[in-house]
Design a protein around this motif. Structure first.
Motif, PDB file in Angstrom:
ATOM      1  N   LYS A  73       0.837  -1.203   0.000  1.00 35.77           N
ATOM      2  CA  LYS A  73       0.000   0.000   0.000  1.00 35.77           C
ATOM      3  C   LYS A  73       0.874   1.257   0.000  1.00 35.77           C
ATOM      4  CE  LYS A  73      -3.541   2.440   2.591  1.00 35.77           C
ATOM      5  NZ  LYS A  73      -4.266   2.532   3.848  1.00 35.77           N
ATOM      6  N   ARG A  74       1.942   1.236   0.814  1.00 38.37           N
ATOM      7  CA  ARG A  74       2.839   2.396   0.833  1.00 38.37           C
ATOM      8  C   ARG A  74       3.511   2.591  -0.529  1.00 38.37           C
ATOM      9  NH1 ARG A  74       3.835   0.719   6.111  1.00 38.37           N
ATOM     10  NH2 ARG A  74       5.592  -0.573   5.498  1.00 38.37           N
ATOM     11  N   ARG A  75       3.940   1.480  -1.127  1.00 41.38           N
ATOM     12  CA  ARG A  75       4.557   1.581  -2.448  1.00 41.38           C
ATOM     13  C   ARG A  75       3.554   2.094  -3.480  1.00 41.38           C
ATOM     14  NH1 ARG A  75       7.372  -3.175  -0.928  1.00 41.38           N
ATOM     15  NH2 ARG A  75       5.784  -4.491  -1.880  1.00 41.38           N
ATOM     16  N   ALA A  76       2.335   1.585  -3.386  1.00 39.64           N
ATOM     17  CA  ALA A  76       1.307   2.039  -4.334  1.00 39.64           C
ATOM     18  C   ALA A  76       1.017   3.524  -4.127  1.00 39.64           C
ATOM     19  CB  ALA A  76       0.034   1.217  -4.165  1.00 39.64           C
ATOM     20  N   GLU A  77       0.943   3.955  -2.871  1.00 39.55           N
ATOM     21  CA  GLU A  77       0.711   5.376  -2.606  1.00 39.55           C
ATOM     22  C   GLU A  77       1.882   6.210  -3.103  1.00 39.55           C
ATOM     23  OE1 GLU A  77       0.001   5.411   1.599  1.00 39.55           O
ATOM     24  OE2 GLU A  77      -2.149   4.979   1.367  1.00 39.55           O
ATOM     25  N   ALA A  78       3.102   5.672  -2.925  1.00 36.95           N
ATOM     26  CA  ALA A  78       4.278   6.391  -3.430  1.00 36.95           C
ATOM     27  C   ALA A  78       4.233   6.483  -4.953  1.00 36.95           C
ATOM     28  CB  ALA A  78       5.561   5.694  -2.977  1.00 36.95           C
ATOM     29  N   MET A  79       3.822   5.384  -5.597  1.00 34.43           N
ATOM     30  CA  MET A  79       3.703   5.404  -7.061  1.00 34.43           C
ATOM     31  C   MET A  79       2.640   6.396  -7.505  1.00 34.43           C
ATOM     32  SD  MET A  79       4.095   1.414  -8.144  1.00 34.43           S
ATOM     33  CE  MET A  79       3.799   1.741  -9.867  1.00 34.43           C
ATOM     34  N   VAL A  80       1.514   6.412  -6.779  1.00 34.03           N
ATOM     35  CA  VAL A  80       0.448   7.361  -7.122  1.00 34.03           C
ATOM     36  C   VAL A  80       0.975   8.783  -6.972  1.00 34.03           C
ATOM     37  CG1 VAL A  80      -1.758   8.294  -6.310  1.00 34.03           C
ATOM     38  CG2 VAL A  80      -1.487   5.834  -6.620  1.00 34.03           C
ATOM     39  N   GLN A  81       1.696   9.030  -5.879  1.00 35.20           N
ATOM     40  CA  GLN A  81       2.254  10.368  -5.663  1.00 35.20           C
ATOM     41  C   GLN A  81       3.267  10.708  -6.747  1.00 35.20           C
ATOM     42  OE1 GLN A  81       0.909  12.217  -3.521  1.00 35.20           O
ATOM     43  NE2 GLN A  81       2.215  13.981  -3.734  1.00 35.20           N
ATOM     44  N   GLU A  82       4.093   9.724  -7.107  1.00 37.49           N
ATOM     45  CA  GLU A  82       5.082   9.950  -8.166  1.00 37.49           C
ATOM     46  C   GLU A  82       4.395  10.254  -9.492  1.00 37.49           C
ATOM     47  OE1 GLU A  82       8.484   7.488 -10.621  1.00 37.49           O
ATOM     48  OE2 GLU A  82       7.767   6.701  -8.718  1.00 37.49           O
ATOM     49  N   TYR A  83       3.355   9.488  -9.822  1.00 39.81           N
ATOM     50  CA  TYR A  83       2.649   9.737 -11.075  1.00 39.81           C
ATOM     51  C   TYR A  83       1.938  11.077 -11.055  1.00 39.81           C
ATOM     52  CZ  TYR A  83       3.668   5.111 -12.902  1.00 39.81           C
ATOM     53  OH  TYR A  83       4.303   4.008 -13.375  1.00 39.81           O
ATOM     54  N   ARG A  84       1.435  11.458  -9.894  1.00 39.08           N
ATOM     55  CA  ARG A  84       0.806  12.791  -9.813  1.00 39.08           C
ATOM     56  C   ARG A  84       1.846  13.883 -10.042  1.00 39.08           C
ATOM     57  NH1 ARG A  84      -3.153  11.685  -4.681  1.00 39.08           N
ATOM     58  NH2 ARG A  84      -4.799  10.658  -5.873  1.00 39.08           N
ATOM     59  N   SER A  85       3.015  13.707  -9.427  1.00 36.37           N
ATOM     60  CA  SER A  85       4.058  14.718  -9.637  1.00 36.37           C
ATOM     61  C   SER A  85       4.540  14.682 -11.081  1.00 36.37           C
ATOM     62  CB  SER A  85       5.228  14.495  -8.676  1.00 36.37           C
ATOM     63  OG  SER A  85       5.884  13.276  -8.946  1.00 36.37           O
ATOM     64  N   ARG A  86       4.620  13.486 -11.674  1.00 35.39           N
ATOM     65  CA  ARG A  86       4.977  13.391 -13.091  1.00 35.39           C
ATOM     66  C   ARG A  86       3.934  14.081 -13.956  1.00 35.39           C
ATOM     67  NH1 ARG A  86       7.002   7.308 -14.638  1.00 35.39           N
ATOM     68  NH2 ARG A  86       9.041   7.412 -13.668  1.00 35.39           N
ATOM     69  N   LEU A  87       2.670  13.904 -13.585  1.00 35.40           N
ATOM     70  CA  LEU A  87       1.595  14.537 -14.343  1.00 35.40           C
ATOM     71  C   LEU A  87       1.724  16.050 -14.265  1.00 35.40           C
ATOM     72  CD1 LEU A  87      -0.939  14.036 -16.020  1.00 35.40           C
ATOM     73  CD2 LEU A  87      -2.253  14.010 -13.906  1.00 35.40           C
ATOM     74  N   VAL A  88       2.028  16.563 -13.074  1.00 37.84           N
ATOM     75  CA  VAL A  88       2.226  18.004 -12.931  1.00 37.84           C
ATOM     76  C   VAL A  88       3.422  18.440 -13.763  1.00 37.84           C
ATOM     77  CG1 VAL A  88       2.909  19.809 -11.291  1.00 37.84           C
ATOM     78  CG2 VAL A  88       1.121  18.169 -10.678  1.00 37.84           C
ATOM     79  N   ARG A  89       4.527  17.658 -13.662  1.00 36.09           N
ATOM     80  CA  ARG A  89       5.709  17.994 -14.455  1.00 36.09           C
ATOM     81  C   ARG A  89       5.419  17.848 -15.938  1.00 36.09           C
ATOM     82  NH1 ARG A  89       9.298  14.662 -10.697  1.00 36.09           N
ATOM     83  NH2 ARG A  89       8.641  13.069 -12.156  1.00 36.09           N
ATOM     84  N   LEU A  90       4.599  16.864 -16.288  1.00 33.77           N
ATOM     85  CA  LEU A  90       4.258  16.657 -17.695  1.00 33.77           C
ATOM     86  C   LEU A  90       3.501  17.861 -18.230  1.00 33.77           C
ATOM     87  CD1 LEU A  90       4.217  14.677 -20.110  1.00 33.77           C
ATOM     88  CD2 LEU A  90       2.023  13.870 -19.256  1.00 33.77           C
TER      89      LEU A  90
END
Length: 182
Positions: A73-90
């Motif tokens: 769950k922590r890894r999934a939340e980290a991935m979600v956070q990473e993808y959100r930050s990637r989306l913002v950066r994108l």
């Protein structure tokens, strides 16, 4: 409900059924009691440790599964956070790319316009040069035609107005000028 209440209820039920009530003999009490105690001892010695170890291992498995699920769950939340930050950066990168493409398009437009102006100037210069050349050729041709016409007119005039004596005198003057030039 207590054990005592249960026994008294069982006794009342047995007496109500009309069963003869006789007191059990001591052998009838001791043998089942010894049998029960042996059974309880065997359960305590062999079954309970196995059951306890099974339950402990099962508990450890459940705790490990819960821990693994929490880690997942922590890894999934980290991935979600990473993808959100990637989306913002994108989105930011998309805007940056759009701006750079616009700037590049403006530079290309300016370059093409300057090349077009340079080409237009060159075409104008070439056209002027060709026009000047054509004018020079036309002037030379006109001069030749005028010279030819003037020569023809002069020849006609000379033929009409020069006599044989004039011709002889001109030939002699020509011969003398050639003799002096030598």
């Amino acid at each position: 409900m207590s054990l005592f209440e249960l026994f008294s209820l069982a006794e009342a039920w047995a007496s109500a059924a009309g069963a003869e009530h006789h007191a059990p003999s001591i052998n009838q009490i001791w043998f089942p009691l010894i049998n029960f105690l042996i059974f309880a001892y065997l359960i305590q010695q062999y079954a309970l440790p196995l059951l306890r170890s099974f339950l402990l291992s099962r508990r450890e498995e459940v705790v490990a599964a819960i821990q693994s699920a929490a880690d997942d769950k922590r890894r999934a939340e980290a991935m979600v956070q990473e993808y959100r930050s990637r989306l913002v950066r994108l989105n930011e990168e998309t805007k940056s790319i759009e701006e750079s493409l616009r700037a590049e398009a403006e530079r290309e437009k300016a370059r093409l316009l300057s090349e077009a102006e340079a080409t237009a100037d060159k075409v104008k210069r070439d056209a002027r040069f060709l026009a000047d050349q054509e004018i020079k050729v036309a002037r030379q041709q006109l001069r030749r035609e005028m010279a030819e016409t003037a020569r023809g007119a002069a020849s006609d005039l000379v033929r009409r107005h020069i006599s044989a004596a004039d011709q002889t005198r001109l030939v002699e003057d020509f011969i003398q000028s050639i003799g002096q030039a030598r």
